[in-house]
Scaffold this active site. Structure first.
Site, short mmCIF file in Angstrom:
data_model
loop_
_atom_site.label_atom_id
_atom_site.label_comp_id
_atom_site.label_asym_id
_atom_site.label_seq_id
_atom_site.Cartn_x
_atom_site.Cartn_y
_atom_site.Cartn_z
N LYS A 17 66.52 -5.05 -133.89
CA LYS A 17 66.25 -3.68 -133.44
C LYS A 17 67.39 -3.09 -132.59
O LYS A 17 67.66 -1.90 -132.67
CB LYS A 17 64.94 -3.63 -132.66
CG LYS A 17 63.71 -3.71 -133.55
CD LYS A 17 62.45 -3.61 -132.71
CE LYS A 17 61.24 -3.28 -133.55
NZ LYS A 17 60.06 -2.99 -132.74
N ALA B 176 58.93 -4.12 -127.22
CA ALA B 176 57.70 -3.33 -127.31
C ALA B 176 57.35 -2.73 -125.96
O ALA B 176 56.89 -1.58 -125.89
CB ALA B 176 56.56 -4.23 -127.81
N ASN C 151 63.59 1.10 -134.98
CA ASN C 151 62.62 0.41 -135.85
C ASN C 151 62.53 1.06 -137.23
O ASN C 151 61.85 0.54 -138.11
CB ASN C 151 61.24 0.31 -135.19
CG ASN C 151 60.44 1.60 -135.31
OD1 ASN C 151 61.00 2.68 -135.48
ND2 ASN C 151 59.12 1.49 -135.21
N ASP D 252 57.85 3.51 -132.48
CA ASP D 252 56.89 2.66 -131.76
C ASP D 252 56.17 3.42 -130.64
O ASP D 252 54.95 3.27 -130.45
CB ASP D 252 57.59 1.44 -131.16
CG ASP D 252 57.81 0.33 -132.17
OD1 ASP D 252 57.06 0.27 -133.16
OD2 ASP D 252 58.74 -0.48 -131.97
N GLY E 45 54.94 -7.37 -119.65
CA GLY E 45 56.00 -7.64 -120.61
C GLY E 45 57.22 -6.78 -120.34
O GLY E 45 57.11 -5.73 -119.67
N1 LIG Z 1 50.90 -3.38 -132.35
C1 LIG Z 1 52.15 -3.11 -132.63
O1 LIG Z 1 52.47 -2.16 -133.37
C2 LIG Z 1 53.25 -3.92 -132.03
C3 LIG Z 1 54.57 -3.45 -132.03
C4 LIG Z 1 55.56 -4.25 -131.45
C5 LIG Z 1 55.21 -5.47 -130.90
N2 LIG Z 1 53.92 -5.89 -130.92
C6 LIG Z 1 53.53 -7.17 -130.32
O2 LIG Z 1 53.94 -7.16 -128.96
C7 LIG Z 1 54.34 -8.47 -128.55
C8 LIG Z 1 55.74 -8.39 -127.93
O3 LIG Z 1 56.68 -7.97 -128.88
P1 LIG Z 1 58.22 -7.68 -128.48
O4 LIG Z 1 58.87 -7.13 -129.69
O5 LIG Z 1 58.33 -6.92 -127.20
O6 LIG Z 1 58.73 -9.18 -128.22
P2 LIG Z 1 59.90 -9.69 -127.27
O7 LIG Z 1 60.95 -8.64 -127.12
O8 LIG Z 1 60.27 -11.04 -127.77
O9 LIG Z 1 59.18 -9.85 -125.83
C9 LIG Z 1 58.23 -10.87 -125.63
C10 LIG Z 1 57.53 -10.65 -124.28
O10 LIG Z 1 56.51 -11.66 -124.15
C11 LIG Z 1 56.75 -12.41 -122.95
N3 LIG Z 1 56.37 -13.82 -123.13
C12 LIG Z 1 56.69 -14.62 -124.19
N4 LIG Z 1 56.15 -15.86 -124.00
C13 LIG Z 1 55.48 -15.81 -122.82
C14 LIG Z 1 54.74 -16.77 -122.09
N5 LIG Z 1 54.55 -18.03 -122.54
N6 LIG Z 1 54.18 -16.38 -120.90
C15 LIG Z 1 54.34 -15.12 -120.45
N7 LIG Z 1 55.06 -14.15 -121.10
C16 LIG Z 1 55.61 -14.51 -122.27
C17 LIG Z 1 58.23 -12.28 -122.70
O11 LIG Z 1 58.49 -12.57 -121.35
P3 LIG Z 1 59.95 -13.14 -120.87
O12 LIG Z 1 60.81 -11.93 -120.69
O13 LIG Z 1 59.64 -13.86 -119.63
O14 LIG Z 1 60.44 -14.05 -121.98
C18 LIG Z 1 58.46 -10.80 -123.08
O15 LIG Z 1 58.04 -9.95 -122.05
C19 LIG Z 1 54.26 -9.34 -129.80
O16 LIG Z 1 53.03 -10.02 -129.79
C20 LIG Z 1 54.28 -8.34 -130.94
O17 LIG Z 1 53.58 -8.82 -132.09
C21 LIG Z 1 52.93 -5.14 -131.48
#
Ligand SMILES: NC(=O)c1ccc[n+]([C@@H]2O[C@H](COP(=O)([O-])OP(=O)(O)OC[C@H]3O[C@@H](n4cnc5c(N)ncnc54)[C@H](OP(=O)(O)O)[C@@H]3O)[C@@H](O)[C@H]2O)c1
Length: 286
Positions: A66, A132, A87, A103, A128
């Site tokens: 992204k 996202a 995206n 998004d 987070g």
């Molecule tokens: N519904 C939708 O349309 C949509 C769209 C986009 C994303 N999502 C969902 O949103 C989530 C995040 O996506 P993203 O793209 O932002 O991913 P990302 O950039 O990889 O960010 C992941 C986030 O999760 C945290 N995290 C990961 N493992 C953890 C743990 N064990 N304990 C606590 N925090 C943890 C990370 O914290 P750290 O910084 O500490 O690593 C970070 O804040 C995913 O589940 C994704 O499927 C949904």
């Protein structure tokens, strides 16, 4: 000639975008083939160059590309620039590529229309600090939340996220708090909305059985919005329901961001009901 469209990312086995985008093209009788194009980081540049070809309509972009795609397109919308991520790529005349981000708009539509939550003047807690989370923060600040508390496991990333927003939105108070019971107690008592944009609770994610907040901090004054869409009912949403809070699942945001991309590519209204039904069906099959 069948026109091509698709989603790029690596890995892509989890993506349900083809399951709801292809039926949308089919429903409108458009001769477009939408597929998942698994694209390792080293192959991204070549893919983006190929996208300029006449057979392409554009593409969706997901993890881990992204940010990189920002530098590989000709034009970037203000929204994608602010979120710092693309995206959706749409191809214009002469193979010119525009990077956009749907998004934030998809999140906001689901928040207002599905969860029935009007953000203006309300307080929100955002968990987070990944891609996202930034889209959600932009959406909430633009929609006029009065306060935004941000908490992340890796606290410095929450600081970076908050700093990237300061100066773009007047009037909102931003505060970074610790992502633990102590740090979240007061914000969750004062806020009306909790949004989880961590990957906790996600099937095949780091901890599918975990809720990102202690259930004792939830109450009926909260709308709890979990971006995780697989499973539809996450540990956080189960805890919210037990606490009397209103829950919002992640699938509508996924469908709406895809529908907005569909509309950028085709200039036609997206068949939302078809996309939602096919998205749900795809999740049931996981
Ligand atoms: N519904 C939708 O349309 C949509 C769209 C986009 C994303 N999502 C969902 O949103 C989530 C995040 O996506 P993203 O793209 O932002 O991913 P990302 O950039 O990889 O960010 C992941 C986030 O999760 C945290 N995290 C990961 N493992 C953890 C743990 N064990 N304990 C606590 N925090 C943890 C990370 O914290 P750290 O910084 O500490 O690593 C970070 O804040 C995913 O589940 C994704 O499927 C949904």
């Amino acid at each position: 000639m069948t026109i091509r469209c698709g989603v790029i990312g690596y890995p892509l086995a989890h993506s349900i975008s083809p399951a709801f985008q292809q039926p949308a093209f089919d429903y409108l009788g458009l001769d477009v083939s939408y597929r998942a194009y698994e694209t390792p980081p080293g192959a991204l540049g070549a893919f983006m160059q190929g996208l300029r070809g006449e057979e392409w309509l554009g593409c969706n972009v997901t993890i881990p590309h992204k940010r990189e795609v920002l530098d590989l397109v000709d034009d970037v919308t203000e929204e994608a620039r602010l979120i710092g991520a693309v995206n959706t790529v749409a191809k214009g005349p002469a193979g010119r590529l525009t990077g956009d981000n749907t998004d934030a708009a998809g999140f906001l539509k689901a928040l207002i229309e599905d969860a029935g939550f009007e953000p203006r003047g309300r307080g929100a807690v955002l968990l987070g600090a990944g891609g996202a989370a930034l889209a959600v923060a932009v959406a909430l600040l633009r929609a006029g939340v009065s306060r935004l508390w941000i908490a992340n496991r890796t606290a410095p990333r929450a600081d970076v996220l908050a700093r990237s927003l300061v100066g773009h939105f007047d009037g909102a108070r931003l505060e970074v708090v610790a992502m633990d019971g102590q740090g979240l107690r007061r914000p969750l008592a004062e806020a009306s909305l909790l949004v989880n944009s961590t990957s906790l609770g996600m099937a095949h994610g780091p901890d599918p059985d975990a809720s990102p907040v202690p259930p004792s901090l939830l109450g009926p004054h909260l709308v709890v919005y979990d971006l995780v869409y697989n499973p539809p009912q996450t540990p956080l949403l189960e805890a919210a329901s037990r606490a009397g809070a209103r829950g919002q699942e992640g699938l509508p945001m996924l469908i709406y961001q895809g529908a907005l991309a569909f509309e950028r590519w085709t200039g036609r209204p997206a068949p939302l009901a078809v996309m939602m039904e096919r998205g749900r069906r795809a999740l049931r099959g996981r």
